[in-house]
Design a protein around this motif. Structure first.
Motif, PDB file in Angstrom:
ATOM      1  N   GLN A   1       0.753  -1.138  -0.112  1.00  0.00           N
ATOM      2  CA  GLN A   1      -0.069   0.122   0.031  1.00  0.00           C
ATOM      3  C   GLN A   1       0.938   1.394  -0.115  1.00  0.00           C
ATOM      4  O   GLN A   1       1.608   1.633   0.836  1.00  0.00           O
TER       5      GLN A   1
ATOM      6  N   LYS B   1       1.133  14.977  -6.209  1.00  0.00           N
ATOM      7  CA  LYS B   1      -0.177  15.034  -6.675  1.00  0.00           C
ATOM      8  C   LYS B   1      -0.184  14.304  -8.142  1.00  0.00           C
ATOM      9  O   LYS B   1      -1.075  13.512  -8.437  1.00  0.00           O
TER      10      LYS B   1
ATOM     11  N   SER C   1      -2.474   3.295  -9.717  1.00  0.00           N
ATOM     12  CA  SER C   1      -3.857   2.764  -9.510  1.00  0.00           C
ATOM     13  C   SER C   1      -4.169   3.367  -8.101  1.00  0.00           C
ATOM     14  O   SER C   1      -3.588   3.171  -6.966  1.00  0.00           O
ATOM     15  N   PRO C   2      -5.443   3.882  -7.756  1.00  0.00           N
ATOM     16  CA  PRO C   2      -5.742   4.506  -6.456  1.00  0.00           C
ATOM     17  C   PRO C   2      -6.135   3.399  -5.708  1.00  0.00           C
ATOM     18  O   PRO C   2      -5.972   3.737  -4.337  1.00  0.00           O
ATOM     19  N   SER C   3      -6.061   2.383  -5.987  1.00  0.00           N
ATOM     20  CA  SER C   3      -6.389   1.305  -4.800  1.00  0.00           C
ATOM     21  C   SER C   3      -5.260   0.841  -4.089  1.00  0.00           C
ATOM     22  O   SER C   3      -5.215   0.392  -3.179  1.00  0.00           O
ATOM     23  N   ARG C   4      -4.121   1.121  -4.721  1.00  0.00           N
ATOM     24  CA  ARG C   4      -2.799   0.835  -4.020  1.00  0.00           C
ATOM     25  C   ARG C   4      -2.032   2.015  -3.865  1.00  0.00           C
ATOM     26  O   ARG C   4      -0.715   2.057  -3.255  1.00  0.00           O
ATOM     27  N   HIS C   5      -2.432   3.198  -3.970  1.00  0.00           N
ATOM     28  CA  HIS C   5      -1.683   4.418  -4.103  1.00  0.00           C
ATOM     29  C   HIS C   5      -2.422   5.356  -3.250  1.00  0.00           C
ATOM     30  O   HIS C   5      -3.575   5.814  -3.848  1.00  0.00           O
ATOM     31  N   GLN C   6      -2.138   6.158  -2.236  1.00  0.00           N
ATOM     32  CA  GLN C   6      -2.671   7.211  -1.656  1.00  0.00           C
ATOM     33  C   GLN C   6      -1.715   8.429  -1.279  1.00  0.00           C
ATOM     34  O   GLN C   6      -0.644   8.320  -0.876  1.00  0.00           O
TER      35      GLN C   6
ATOM     36  N   VAL D   1       0.816  10.664  -8.252  1.00  0.00           N
ATOM     37  CA  VAL D   1      -0.538   9.612  -7.805  1.00  0.00           C
ATOM     38  C   VAL D   1      -1.545   9.617  -8.845  1.00  0.00           C
ATOM     39  O   VAL D   1      -2.157   8.523  -8.732  1.00  0.00           O
ATOM     40  N   ARG D   2      -1.804  10.611  -9.580  1.00  0.00           N
ATOM     41  CA  ARG D   2      -2.722  10.660 -10.794  1.00  0.00           C
ATOM     42  C   ARG D   2      -2.396   9.430 -11.719  1.00  0.00           C
ATOM     43  O   ARG D   2      -3.150   9.103 -12.530  1.00  0.00           O
TER      44      ARG D   2
END
Length: 166
Positions: free
Chosen positions: A40, A66, A73-78, A69-70
């Protein structure tokens, strides 16, 4: 031309350059041995002191984080933009000789709002900055994070300056 991009982003406030800069950064990061799909990934940026942020109006490192991160994958990167905060700033690092930079940032960074955030299962932290010279700022950020988190910590920068004597 990359040094001109970094300067234009930082000094001339060409925030639109963050996206192509991030694309180059992510290309290098994704082809490195660092990315591990089961992690994660928590992304943050080297924070600016509130006075510097007010003067400049934005944080170039955060704009790059920012944009990075764009691209994943939003499921594994915050992105947690306030994971760190800068509590003191006396002088810009680029004005100091290399040997004095480590001392100037010692203890400068702490957890944001002085609280520990739950990073979720199997985290790893990526600290983003625009330019690295000696690595003193990134080491100071990583040291602050290590006090609270037992996980891998990486740095991702757009450019590294050549070391000079001093």
């Amino acid at each position: 031309p990359w040094s001109l991009w970094a300067l234009a982003l930082k000094s001339e406030q060409h925030i639109q350059l963050a996206q192509p800069m991030a694309e180059l950064m992510m290309s290098a990061w994704q082809t490195s041995s660092f990315p591990q799909p089961q992690r994660q990934w928590i992304w943050t940026a080297v924070p600016r002191h509130p006075d510097k942020l007010r003067d400049r109006g934005f944080n170039p490192a955060l704009e790059l984080a920012k944009a990075c991160v764009r691209l994943v994958s939003p499921s594994r990167h915050q992105l947690i933009s306030d994971l760190l905060q800068r509590r003191h700033w006396e002088v810009d690092q680029h004005t100091l000789p290399h040997g004095k930079r480590e001392h100037a940032v010692r203890g400068a960074f702490v957890l944001g709002a002085r609280t520990r955030v739950d990073l979720g299962p199997n985290p790893a932290i990526v600290i983003v900055d625009d330019v690295m010279t000696t690595g003193a700022t990134l080491r100071a950020c990583a040291n602050a994070l290590r006090l609270a988190y037992d996980c891998p910590i990486q740095a991702l920068v757009f450019a590294k300056t050549p070391l000079a004597n001093g």
